[in-house]
Write an enzyme that holds these catalytic residues in place. Structure first.
Site, PDB file in Angstrom:
ATOM      1  N   HIS A 305     -20.143  28.672 -12.879  1.00 40.31           N
ATOM      2  CA  HIS A 305     -20.431  30.098 -12.698  1.00 40.31           C
ATOM      3  C   HIS A 305     -19.237  30.895 -13.191  1.00 40.31           C
ATOM      4  O   HIS A 305     -18.088  30.458 -13.065  1.00 40.31           O
ATOM      5  CB  HIS A 305     -20.676  30.398 -11.210  1.00 40.31           C
ATOM      6  CG  HIS A 305     -21.375  31.704 -10.988  1.00 40.31           C
ATOM      7  ND1 HIS A 305     -20.696  32.895 -10.950  1.00 40.31           N
ATOM      8  CD2 HIS A 305     -22.677  31.989 -10.823  1.00 40.31           C
ATOM      9  CE1 HIS A 305     -21.568  33.866 -10.754  1.00 40.31           C
ATOM     10  NE2 HIS A 305     -22.773  33.361 -10.679  1.00 40.31           N
ATOM     11  N   ASP A 363     -29.152  28.185  -8.924  1.00 41.61           N
ATOM     12  CA  ASP A 363     -30.262  27.627  -9.705  1.00 41.61           C
ATOM     13  C   ASP A 363     -30.448  26.136  -9.510  1.00 41.61           C
ATOM     14  O   ASP A 363     -31.448  25.571  -9.937  1.00 41.61           O
ATOM     15  CB  ASP A 363     -30.020  27.908 -11.198  1.00 41.61           C
ATOM     16  CG  ASP A 363     -30.029  29.391 -11.468  1.00 41.61           C
ATOM     17  OD1 ASP A 363     -28.975  29.924 -11.859  1.00 41.61           O
ATOM     18  OD2 ASP A 363     -31.069  30.012 -11.229  1.00 41.61           O
TER      19      ASP A 363
HETATM   20  C1  SDX Z   1     -26.643  32.729 -12.945  1.00 41.40           C
HETATM   21  O1  SDX Z   1     -23.207  36.274 -13.374  1.00 41.40           O
HETATM   22  C2  SDX Z   1     -23.961  35.989 -12.358  1.00 41.40           C
HETATM   23  O2  SDX Z   1     -23.727  36.431 -11.281  1.00 41.40           O
HETATM   24  C3  SDX Z   1     -25.143  35.093 -12.723  1.00 41.40           C
HETATM   25  C4  SDX Z   1     -26.028  34.661 -11.534  1.00 41.40           C
HETATM   26  C5  SDX Z   1     -26.731  35.864 -10.906  1.00 41.40           C
HETATM   27  O3  SDX Z   1     -27.149  35.728  -9.774  1.00 41.40           O
HETATM   28  O4  SDX Z   1     -26.948  36.878 -11.658  1.00 41.40           O
HETATM   29  O5  SDX Z   1     -25.232  34.005 -10.565  1.00 41.40           O
HETATM   30  C6  SDX Z   1     -27.136  33.712 -11.990  1.00 41.40           C
HETATM   31  O6  SDX Z   1     -26.693  33.018 -14.139  1.00 41.40           O
HETATM   32  C7  SDX Z   1     -26.001  31.459 -12.446  1.00 41.40           C
HETATM   33  C8  SDX Z   1     -25.487  30.563 -13.619  1.00 41.40           C
HETATM   34  C9  SDX Z   1     -26.700  29.817 -14.183  1.00 41.40           C
HETATM   35  N1  SDX Z   1     -26.313  29.098 -15.435  1.00 41.40           N
HETATM   36  C10 SDX Z   1     -26.234  27.767 -15.461  1.00 41.40           C
HETATM   37  O7  SDX Z   1     -26.329  27.037 -14.467  1.00 41.40           O
HETATM   38  C11 SDX Z   1     -26.010  27.224 -16.877  1.00 41.40           C
HETATM   39  C12 SDX Z   1     -24.893  26.178 -16.828  1.00 41.40           C
HETATM   40  N2  SDX Z   1     -23.614  26.892 -16.558  1.00 41.40           N
HETATM   41  C13 SDX Z   1     -22.765  27.215 -17.703  1.00 41.40           C
HETATM   42  O8  SDX Z   1     -23.489  27.630 -18.835  1.00 41.40           O
HETATM   43  C14 SDX Z   1     -21.585  28.117 -17.320  1.00 41.40           C
HETATM   44  O9  SDX Z   1     -21.055  27.583 -16.176  1.00 41.40           O
HETATM   45  C15 SDX Z   1     -21.799  29.593 -17.102  1.00 41.40           C
HETATM   46  C16 SDX Z   1     -22.425  30.254 -18.285  1.00 41.40           C
HETATM   47  C17 SDX Z   1     -22.645  29.840 -15.894  1.00 41.40           C
HETATM   48  C18 SDX Z   1     -20.426  30.224 -16.858  1.00 41.40           C
HETATM   49  O10 SDX Z   1     -19.746  30.106 -18.042  1.00 41.40           O
HETATM   50  P1  SDX Z   1     -18.269  30.762 -18.213  1.00 41.40           P
HETATM   51  O11 SDX Z   1     -17.809  31.497 -17.029  1.00 41.40           O
HETATM   52  O12 SDX Z   1     -18.252  31.473 -19.508  1.00 41.40           O
HETATM   53  O13 SDX Z   1     -17.348  29.509 -18.180  1.00 41.40           O
HETATM   54  P2  SDX Z   1     -16.983  28.683 -19.409  1.00 41.40           P
HETATM   55  O14 SDX Z   1     -18.191  28.460 -20.271  1.00 41.40           O
HETATM   56  O15 SDX Z   1     -15.806  29.300 -20.046  1.00 41.40           O
HETATM   57  O16 SDX Z   1     -16.599  27.304 -18.691  1.00 41.40           O
HETATM   58  C19 SDX Z   1     -15.246  26.985 -18.442  1.00 41.40           C
HETATM   59  C20 SDX Z   1     -15.167  25.481 -18.743  1.00 41.40           C
HETATM   60  C21 SDX Z   1     -15.502  25.167 -20.199  1.00 41.40           C
HETATM   61  O17 SDX Z   1     -14.834  23.953 -20.514  1.00 41.40           O
HETATM   62  P3  SDX Z   1     -13.367  24.069 -21.286  1.00 41.40           P
HETATM   63  O18 SDX Z   1     -13.601  24.873 -22.545  1.00 41.40           O
HETATM   64  O19 SDX Z   1     -12.434  24.748 -20.322  1.00 41.40           O
HETATM   65  O20 SDX Z   1     -12.988  22.625 -21.576  1.00 41.40           O
HETATM   66  O21 SDX Z   1     -16.109  24.760 -17.952  1.00 41.40           O
HETATM   67  C22 SDX Z   1     -17.057  24.127 -18.820  1.00 41.40           C
HETATM   68  C23 SDX Z   1     -16.966  24.830 -20.159  1.00 41.40           C
HETATM   69  O22 SDX Z   1     -17.341  23.956 -21.196  1.00 41.40           O
HETATM   70  N3  SDX Z   1     -18.381  24.315 -18.203  1.00 41.40           N
HETATM   71  C24 SDX Z   1     -19.316  23.362 -18.134  1.00 41.40           C
HETATM   72  C25 SDX Z   1     -20.371  23.938 -17.408  1.00 41.40           C
HETATM   73  N4  SDX Z   1     -20.056  25.202 -17.086  1.00 41.40           N
HETATM   74  C26 SDX Z   1     -18.819  25.429 -17.586  1.00 41.40           C
HETATM   75  N5  SDX Z   1     -19.366  22.096 -18.609  1.00 41.40           N
HETATM   76  C27 SDX Z   1     -20.487  21.387 -18.357  1.00 41.40           C
HETATM   77  N6  SDX Z   1     -21.549  21.859 -17.663  1.00 41.40           N
HETATM   78  C28 SDX Z   1     -21.525  23.135 -17.178  1.00 41.40           C
HETATM   79  N7  SDX Z   1     -22.553  23.609 -16.496  1.00 41.40           N
END
Ligand code: SDX
Length: 429
Positions: A305, A363
């Protein structure tokens, strides 16, 4: 009010920037005055940028705290129904008995949609994703309800908000019925908001429907858990659209569109598909390896998140609600739920996830719950949008009630071509 200043020294300027303290959470530095000195900031994804001041929802990502108008989400989910929560988000306080009765009545008397909207659905292919239909049908409402579109009038804004909250379950259920070629079911005023939705979803005009109270209560909690989440992507889309003076239905349609993405509200549908794809506990390590592989676009859906770097407090309530629904429908702990629990346990012990503070979000369990209720995965984000409509409207009303609000118009860092003259087509090499 500014509590003290931050000092920025740039070019030959030394500027004092006001720092505003929050009642909860970090203070902010007001950079709005920088443009007068031709200085701009850049922050893709708004990782460090507050777009507005708000009193609606507070999230502490490190502690895993979510408050609607100061009330913890788990208390609201356990002790209130969704109409009380909707009233709280819109007006800032929980309703008393009379206020709740009046609010219930206001919503119930707007649940029907214009009869011509039924024809509108027929233009869509039966098999298309219901989010396409929902975003179109919501925008179309602006063409049917002309009498309350002057957003400069508080009573128009509130009437449109009541209409949108009341009609979104009707439109959502219509999307489901249309996709199945089943007859639409009209709302019933004697039913609660959540009972009515399940009635319109699973009922039939051929007989009185008998809504399961355990499932209705579970749906009510799902609405509460998804109702608002401060300045997330879709809420920001609604605020940006609203800042132009667009009508409320167009603004909510913008929110529906933004929510659909799998990184945002589309994650519940993607999470269930992921669990079905993993299929068995023996394949969990294979998928965790994919999630960690930078060359693999696969992400562990339902994990991570932007704000929560701890357990999403909604996920805990969602997990308990999932148990209740599975037991009620006689699914016990289905293989899918057991797989999710195992995946969660393994991921939470994995260094990659621990280091990046990746925890289950709302989710992760919502998809299993809705699936157990007999709802197809294509409807999961529709239900998320149904619930979030109340949050979107709360932010839309909050923004428009602030006379100092401005149109959202970010600047940019331009790194394109410098000015040059056009060369005629014949002369171009
Ligand atoms: C919702 O904003 C809100 O409030 C949203 C929400 C709401 O109620 O409105 O809470 C609803 O959207 C919840 C989130 C649902 N999405 C997912 O479950 C999809 C999977 N999650 C990822 O796509 C990700 O965690 C995000 C998009 C939710 C957050 O992404 P960020 O904050 O941009 O974080 P990031 O991509 O920069 O991640 C930091 C690191 C990265 O690795 P490094 O580059 O540091 O090596 O963590 C890794 C990312 O690759 N990472 C993941 C991951 N989420 C982050 N790696 C594997 N699986 C994941 N799910």
């Amino acid at each position: 009010m500014a509590s003290k200043n931050a000092t920025l020294t740039m070019h030959d300027h030394t500027l004092e920037l006001p720092i505003y303290e929050a009642t909860l959470g970090p203070p902010v530095v007001d950079v709005s005055g920088l443009s007068k000195h031709d200085i701009f900031t850049i922050d893709p994804g708004f990782m460090s940028t507050a777009a507005c001041e708000s009193k609606i929802t507070y999230i502490d990502g490190d502690k895993g705290v979510l408050l609607y108008r100061g009330y913890p989400i788990d208390q609201l989910a356990d002790q209130c129904d969704f109409m009380e929560v909707a009233y709280l988000l819109l007006f800032g306080e929980l309703p008393n008995t009379d206020q709740k009765a009046e609010f219930d009545t206001n919503i119930k008397h707007h649940t029907l949609v214009h009869e011509q909207i039924y024809n509108f659905f027929n233009g869509f292919l039966r098999g298309i994703h219901p989010m396409s239909i929902l975003m179109s049908a919501v925008a179309a409402l602006g063409g049917f309800y002309h009498d309350s579109l002057d957003i400069s009038k508080p009573e128009h804004r509130l009437n449109s908000a009541y209409r949108m909250i009341a009609k979104i379950p009707t439109l959502a259920a219509m999307c489901y019925k249309y996709s199945r070629g089943e007859p639409y079911v009209y709302p019933r005023n004697e039913l609660s908001y959540s009972e009515n939705f399940l009635h319109m979803l699973f009922g039939t005009p051929a007989e009185d429907s008998d809504v399961n109270p355990v499932l209705a209560r579970a749906m009510d909690k799902i609405f509460t858990l998804h109702a608002d989440h401060e300045q997330n992507a879709s809420t920001s889309a609604v605020r940006v659209a609203g800042s132009t003076g667009a009508n409320p239905f167009a603004c909510i349609s913008a929110g529906v569109s933004a929510l659909w993405g799998p990184a945002h509200g589309g994650a519940n549908e993607a999470c269930l598909k992921m669990l079905e794809q993993i299929g068995d506990e023996s394949r969990i390590s294979e998928y965790l390896a994919k999630a960690k592989d930078k060359n693999d676009p696969f992400r562990l859906m339902g994990f991570g998140h932007r704000v929560y770097k701890n357990y999403d407090p909604r996920a805990k309530v969602m997990q308990a609600t999932c148990h209740e629904v599975l037991n009620e429908v006689g699914a016990g702990d289905t293989p899918l739920f057991k797989l999710a629990m195992k995946l969660e346990k393994i991921a939470l012990e994995d260094e990659y996830f621990i280091e990046r503070k990746l925890y289950p979000n709302v989710d992760f369990y919502s998809g299993i719950t809705l699936n157990a209720m007999g709802i197809p995965s294509t409807m999961f984000t529709v239900i998320f949008a149904l619930a979030r409509t109340t949050g979107w409207l709360s932010h839309w009303l909050e923004m428009l009630s602030d006379p100092s609000h401005k149109i959202a118009r970010p600047r940019q860092l331009y790194t394109g071509a410098t000015e040059r003259d056009v060369v005629g087509l014949a002369e171009r090499g």
